[in-house]
Design an enzyme around this catalytic site. Structure first.
Site, PDB file in Angstrom:
ATOM      1  N   LYS A   1       0.826  -1.207   0.000  1.00 59.16           N
ATOM      2  CA  LYS A   1       0.000   0.000   0.000  1.00 59.16           C
ATOM      3  C   LYS A   1       0.867   1.267   0.000  1.00 59.16           C
ATOM      4  O   LYS A   1       0.608   2.206  -0.755  1.00 59.16           O
ATOM      5  CB  LYS A   1      -0.945  -0.023   1.209  1.00 59.16           C
ATOM      6  N   THR A   2       1.886   1.293   0.857  1.00 61.53           N
ATOM      7  CA  THR A   2       2.773   2.456   0.891  1.00 61.53           C
ATOM      8  C   THR A   2       3.510   2.606  -0.431  1.00 61.53           C
ATOM      9  O   THR A   2       3.660   3.717  -0.952  1.00 61.53           O
ATOM     10  CB  THR A   2       3.775   2.324   2.045  1.00 61.53           C
TER      11      THR A   2
ATOM     12  N   ASP B   1      -1.671   6.790   6.180  1.00 60.90           N
ATOM     13  CA  ASP B   1      -1.655   5.369   6.542  1.00 60.90           C
ATOM     14  C   ASP B   1      -2.554   5.129   7.757  1.00 60.90           C
ATOM     15  O   ASP B   1      -2.733   6.013   8.602  1.00 60.90           O
ATOM     16  CB  ASP B   1      -0.221   4.947   6.857  1.00 60.90           C
TER      17      ASP B   1
ATOM     18  N   THR C   1      -5.804  -1.310   7.045  1.00 63.75           N
ATOM     19  CA  THR C   1      -5.831  -2.764   7.187  1.00 63.75           C
ATOM     20  C   THR C   1      -7.206  -3.240   7.638  1.00 63.75           C
ATOM     21  O   THR C   1      -7.446  -4.439   7.703  1.00 63.75           O
ATOM     22  CB  THR C   1      -4.780  -3.221   8.216  1.00 63.75           C
TER      23      THR C   1
ATOM     24  N   ARG D   1       6.665  -8.182   1.766  1.00 67.32           N
ATOM     25  CA  ARG D   1       7.547  -7.645   2.801  1.00 67.32           C
ATOM     26  C   ARG D   1       8.245  -8.770   3.554  1.00 67.32           C
ATOM     27  O   ARG D   1       9.452  -8.694   3.841  1.00 67.32           O
ATOM     28  CB  ARG D   1       6.750  -6.777   3.783  1.00 67.32           C
TER      29      ARG D   1
END
Length: 357
Positions: free
Chosen positions: A77-78, A122, A171, A230
């Protein structure tokens, strides 16, 4: 993740190796981020839809619509927010919901934005309600009302904002109020990655890290990465360290398995906490049902840690189930740990009923 911010890949390996040698994992993570949609691996539907949104905005010479990205941590997302800014040729401002506890905090950020700038927010669902209500007007009318004074003498001064693009990430999309969710022009849900996609992520990252890895070695790491880029990148770096110290630097399947055994990551991607939760559930409570608080005490962790870190993956893997009476292990959990379940694992005994959810 699959990620690279570098503008010159010919020098990426040297810079990344140097950064890693200094223990700058954050710098390595940033350097592994892709810089445009063509480099971004996976999320094919989201990528295609977002590409249309951005191309159309550029063709009109306008700022892009506000974008909402939802999904589990570590899926990109980032990274996508940074790509949106890069594709639009705009600067990006990064903040988070928990950092905005007052409407004044948000007003200060919004009033300093440049025209066309991307604001990445975020964990947007954790923003305070007053700031959230201010954001409604800012997103829709590009205006905020700044309250000056207190009590009956308070005055609302309208402040015009330059057009900007808000990229919200969450999330827990279900916690967003409908008025906020409806103000986003494009919403996307990020899915977990397939092993084949994670292998592509690992090969790309290994190339940037100047690490030699074969298809089988990448597959070994991908299978333990929990569908998350990640995690795949993190495991790759740890396996690389092991290969450099214990072998010739080349990552083979045997080296990957040996390295991940050292770091307590098993063949399905379960780590120390995951296995601790399952072992407590099976060995101490006969497979459940057992309440979350009791289970957390048994593994020596906070309730939130067990619920938010371990449980989602265990449930997704079919190793644990949530029931009205508590957490229950599935037959797959007994098999994974090599244990024999008791004759009845339904949790019907009176003693187990004490541990309700």
């Amino acid at each position: 993740m699959n990620w690279d911010d570098t503008t010159d890949e010919s020098t990426a390996p040297e810079r990344l190796v140097a950064a890693s040698a200094d223990g700058e994992d954050q710098a390595v993570d940033a350097a592994l981020r892709p810089k445009d949609l063509d480099e971004f691996i996976g999320q094919e539907k989201v990528r295609a839809q977002l590409d249309l949104v951005l191309r159309a905005a550029r063709a009109r010479g306008a700022t892009a619509d506000h974008v909402l990205l939802s999904g589990a941590p570590g899926l990109g997302k980032t990274t996508l927010s940074m790509i949106i800014a890069a594709e639009m040729g705009a600067p990006i401002r990064i903040t988070s919901g928990p950092a905005i506890q007052h409407a004044g905090d948000l007003a200060a950020i919004l009033s300093s934005l440049q025209e066309g700038e991307v604001l990445f927010l975020d964990e947007i669902h954790r923003m305070s309600r007053p700031a959230e209500e201010m954001l409604y007007m800012a997103m829709e009318d590009f205006r905020v009302d700044v309250i000056v004074g207190k009590g009956p003498g308070a005055t609302a001064i309208p402040l015009e904002l330059p057009p900007f693009t808000l990229v919200g990430a969450t999330t827990r999309a279900g916690l967003l109020p409908p008025p906020l969710r409806d103000r986003f022009g494009f919403t996307a849900h990020m899915e977990f990655y397939e092993p084949a996609e994670l292998q592509r992520v690992i090969h790309r990252s290994a190339n940037l890290l100047d690490v030699e890895i074969g298809a089988d070695g990448a597959a070994e790491i991908a299978g333990r990465s929990r569908g998350t880029p990640r995690i795949a990148n993190r495991l790759l770096r740890r396996v690389r360290d092991y290969a450099q110290v214990k072998a010739d630097g080349v990552i083979t399947p045997d080296i990957a398995r040996a390295a991940l055994k050292v770091y307590e990551v098993d063949a399905r991607g379960l780590d120390r906490l995951d296995r601790g939760v399952l072992e407590a559930l099976l060995k101490l409570f006969g497979g459940g049902p057992v309440g979350l608080s009791t289970l957390a005490i048994a593994v020596g962790e906070e309730r939130e840690t067990v619920e938010e870190v371990a449980e989602p993956f265990l449930v997704r893997e079919g190793l644990l189930a949530r029931t009205p009476r508590g957490r229950v292990a599935t037959p797959a959990a007994w098999a994974h740990l090599g244990l024999t379940p008791p004759r009845s694992t339904t949790g019907g005994s009176g003693q187990q009923d004490l541990f309700g959810a």
